[in-house]
Design an enzyme around this catalytic site. Structure first.
Site, PDB file in Angstrom:
ATOM      1  N   LYS A 117     -57.565 -41.676  -6.700  1.00  0.00           N
ATOM      2  CA  LYS A 117     -58.989 -42.531  -6.912  1.00  0.00           C
ATOM      3  C   LYS A 117     -57.778 -43.835  -8.077  1.00  0.00           C
ATOM      4  CE  LYS A 117     -63.313 -42.367  -9.781  1.00  0.00           C
ATOM      5  NZ  LYS A 117     -64.209 -41.545 -10.363  1.00  0.00           N
ATOM      6  N   ASP A 213     -75.249 -38.034 -12.750  1.00  0.00           N
ATOM      7  CA  ASP A 213     -74.939 -38.429 -11.390  1.00  0.00           C
ATOM      8  C   ASP A 213     -74.679 -38.474 -10.294  1.00  0.00           C
ATOM      9  OD1 ASP A 213     -75.103 -41.409 -10.546  1.00  0.00           O
ATOM     10  OD2 ASP A 213     -72.731 -41.636 -10.197  1.00  0.00           O
ATOM     11  N   LYS A 215     -76.209 -36.304  -6.475  1.00  0.00           N
ATOM     12  CA  LYS A 215     -76.936 -37.587  -5.677  1.00  0.00           C
ATOM     13  C   LYS A 215     -75.814 -37.245  -4.810  1.00  0.00           C
ATOM     14  CE  LYS A 215     -74.909 -42.272  -6.357  1.00  0.00           C
ATOM     15  NZ  LYS A 215     -74.181 -43.565  -6.896  1.00  0.00           N
ATOM     16  N   ASN A 218     -72.482 -38.454  -3.940  1.00  0.00           N
ATOM     17  CA  ASN A 218     -71.467 -37.417  -4.797  1.00  0.00           C
ATOM     18  C   ASN A 218     -71.360 -35.531  -4.704  1.00  0.00           C
ATOM     19  OD1 ASN A 218     -71.120 -40.133  -6.153  1.00  0.00           O
ATOM     20  ND2 ASN A 218     -72.501 -39.419  -7.415  1.00  0.00           N
ATOM     21  N   ASP A 231     -66.871 -36.901  -8.298  1.00  0.00           N
ATOM     22  CA  ASP A 231     -66.656 -38.396  -8.717  1.00  0.00           C
ATOM     23  C   ASP A 231     -67.903 -38.256  -9.989  1.00  0.00           C
ATOM     24  OD1 ASP A 231     -67.094 -40.779 -10.154  1.00  0.00           O
ATOM     25  OD2 ASP A 231     -68.237 -42.039  -8.014  1.00  0.00           O
ATOM     26  N   THR A 249     -77.762 -43.692 -10.982  1.00  0.00           N
ATOM     27  CA  THR A 249     -78.728 -44.009  -9.840  1.00  0.00           C
ATOM     28  C   THR A 249     -79.903 -44.024  -9.930  1.00  0.00           C
ATOM     29  OG1 THR A 249     -76.693 -43.485  -8.829  1.00  0.00           O
ATOM     30  CG2 THR A 249     -78.805 -44.446  -7.408  1.00  0.00           C
TER      31      THR A 249
END
Length: 404
Positions: A117, A213, A215, A218, A231, A249
């Site tokens: 990353k 986060d 979703k 991820n 993430d 999101t």
């Protein structure tokens, strides 16, 4: 499906006056035993060196003792780029990239690959994400070794960028499989919801970390079809406190985040309810092309279930998606244990999932450890018009990047 990720930095935090009870839910002895096994495994992982210890074994920095590669002496030239796995579309750093890399130096296993990353320092500063980046690395170090979370092998930096070296997960995003099949059957949905539940339980109960986060994009799959959560850019240790940062999101945001009334660990249980619905139906319950309309639907909290959705699934989604977080399953008295005891999970043998005694319902096609075919093609980053890491910025911010 996902319309993008939003983030609005607002660092103010207050002590919450309404927190979940710390008294564990009285489930049967088998479930209690499983929970104790999880805690025992967590502590054993965090207290002994990894079996796959790298020659760069860490000895100096205390916060790196859980990593399998030392940051000392690492640089970008130590790796060979195989493929770009994602670039430029994530929430904080326009030039961020995930790339599959093959270490070329001091590694006995030549088949071992990593995902790197990359975060340009100038972008992180311009987008006011310094604290998020620091939180991400800190969280990944703390949770290293959990079977459903991507492992951080090392972190390092150079004059322009910050790097986090992660174990490569060859199965790709669960989002891809959901999009391909349009929806999951009940068995598949329950399997992955159960693994996500155990991951949330670990983050909340052991570390007090809100992921924030959750979703499909991820959630990756390993070669045996188990999840790996990736993430952690929005992850934050909040414990019983509340925070006011608008991040996440749109389709998965909890009402308290939209209201900016202060949010904590309960937001992850809301997102789990949204995910279960999406797994079974094929799209989130609150969806519109206009993000503002999505927010309005979330605040209203009116769930509409298709007639063929199993009753137990409807019930757990309804309990997880309570607009009032103090009434939300997972956050109310009993916590994660009460989620695991719900009839929707009646057939789940939790320790079989945790210890990978069974394979997942989706087995990715993986021909070799470095197979990147389950990831989409991405162009290389455009180096033109990028933010410049000036000497003034370096003087001011470089001490804040000393963790890498």
């Amino acid at each position: 499906m996902a319309t993008g990720t939003v983030e609005d930095s607002s660092p103010n935090e207050v002590q919450s006056g309404s927190v979940a009870s710390s008294i564990p839910f009285k489930t049967n002895s088998i479930r209690q035993g499983i929970h104790e096994k999880e805690r025992h495994l967590v502590h054993s992982i965090r207290s002994v060196p990894q079996k796959f210890a790298h020659p760069f074994l860490v000895t100096d920095r205390a916060d790196e003792k859980q990593l399998c590669i030392s940051s000392r002496g690492l640089e970008l030239n130590d790796f060979k780029l195989l493929k770009t796995l994602g670039t430029g579309q994530e929430h904080y750093a326009t030039s961020r990239a995930l790339v599959a890399l093959l270490p070329l130096k001091n590694q006995e296993d030549k088949t071992k690959v990593y995902a790197l990353k990359v975060l340009r320092k100038a972008d992180v500063i311009k987008l006011k994400q310094v604290e998020h980046v620091r939180n991400e690395r800190k969280t990944l170090v703390a949770v290293n070794g959990h079977p459903f979370i991507t492992n951080l092998a090392a972190s390092f930096s150079d004059d322009l960028s910050l790097y986090m070296l992660l174990d490569f997960c060859p199965g790709g995003e669960i989002f891809t499989y959901l999009r391909r099949s349009r929806r999951f059957n009940e068995e598949t949905s329950r399997f992955y919801a159960a693994e996500i539940t155990m991951t949330i339980e670990f983050l909340h109960d052991i570390h007090g970390v809100a992921y924030r986060d959750l979703k499909p994009e991820n959630i990756l799959l390993d070669a045996d079809g188990h999840i790996k959560l990736v993430d952690f850019g929005f992850a934050k240790q909040v414990g019983n406190r509340e925070t006011y940062t608008l991040c996440g999101t749109p389709e998965y945001l909890a009402p308290e985040v939209i209201h900016n009334s202060g949010h904590g660990l309960a937001v992850d249980w809301w997102a789990l309810g949204i995910l279960i619905y999406e797994f079974l139906v094929g799209q989130p319950p609150f969806w519109d092309q206009n993000p503002m309309r999505i927010y309005e639907q979330i605040v209203e909290g009116r769930l509409r279930f298709p007639p063929n959705m199993p009753p137990a699934a409807q019930n757990i989604v309804s309990l997880l998606c309570k607009t009032n977080p103090t009434e939300r399953l997972g956050y109310i008295s009993g916590g994660s244990g009460r989620v695991k005891a719900h009839p929707f999970f009646a057939e789940v043998v939790w320790d079989d999932l945790f210890y990978h005694r069974v394979k997942g319902p989706i087995i990715p096609r993986v021909s070799h450890p470095a197979d990147p075919s389950n990831f989409e093609e991405y162009p290389d980053s455009d180096v033109r018009n990028q933010n410049v890491y000036t000497d003034d910025l370096k003087k001011k911010y470089e001490p804040l990047f000393s963790d890498f």
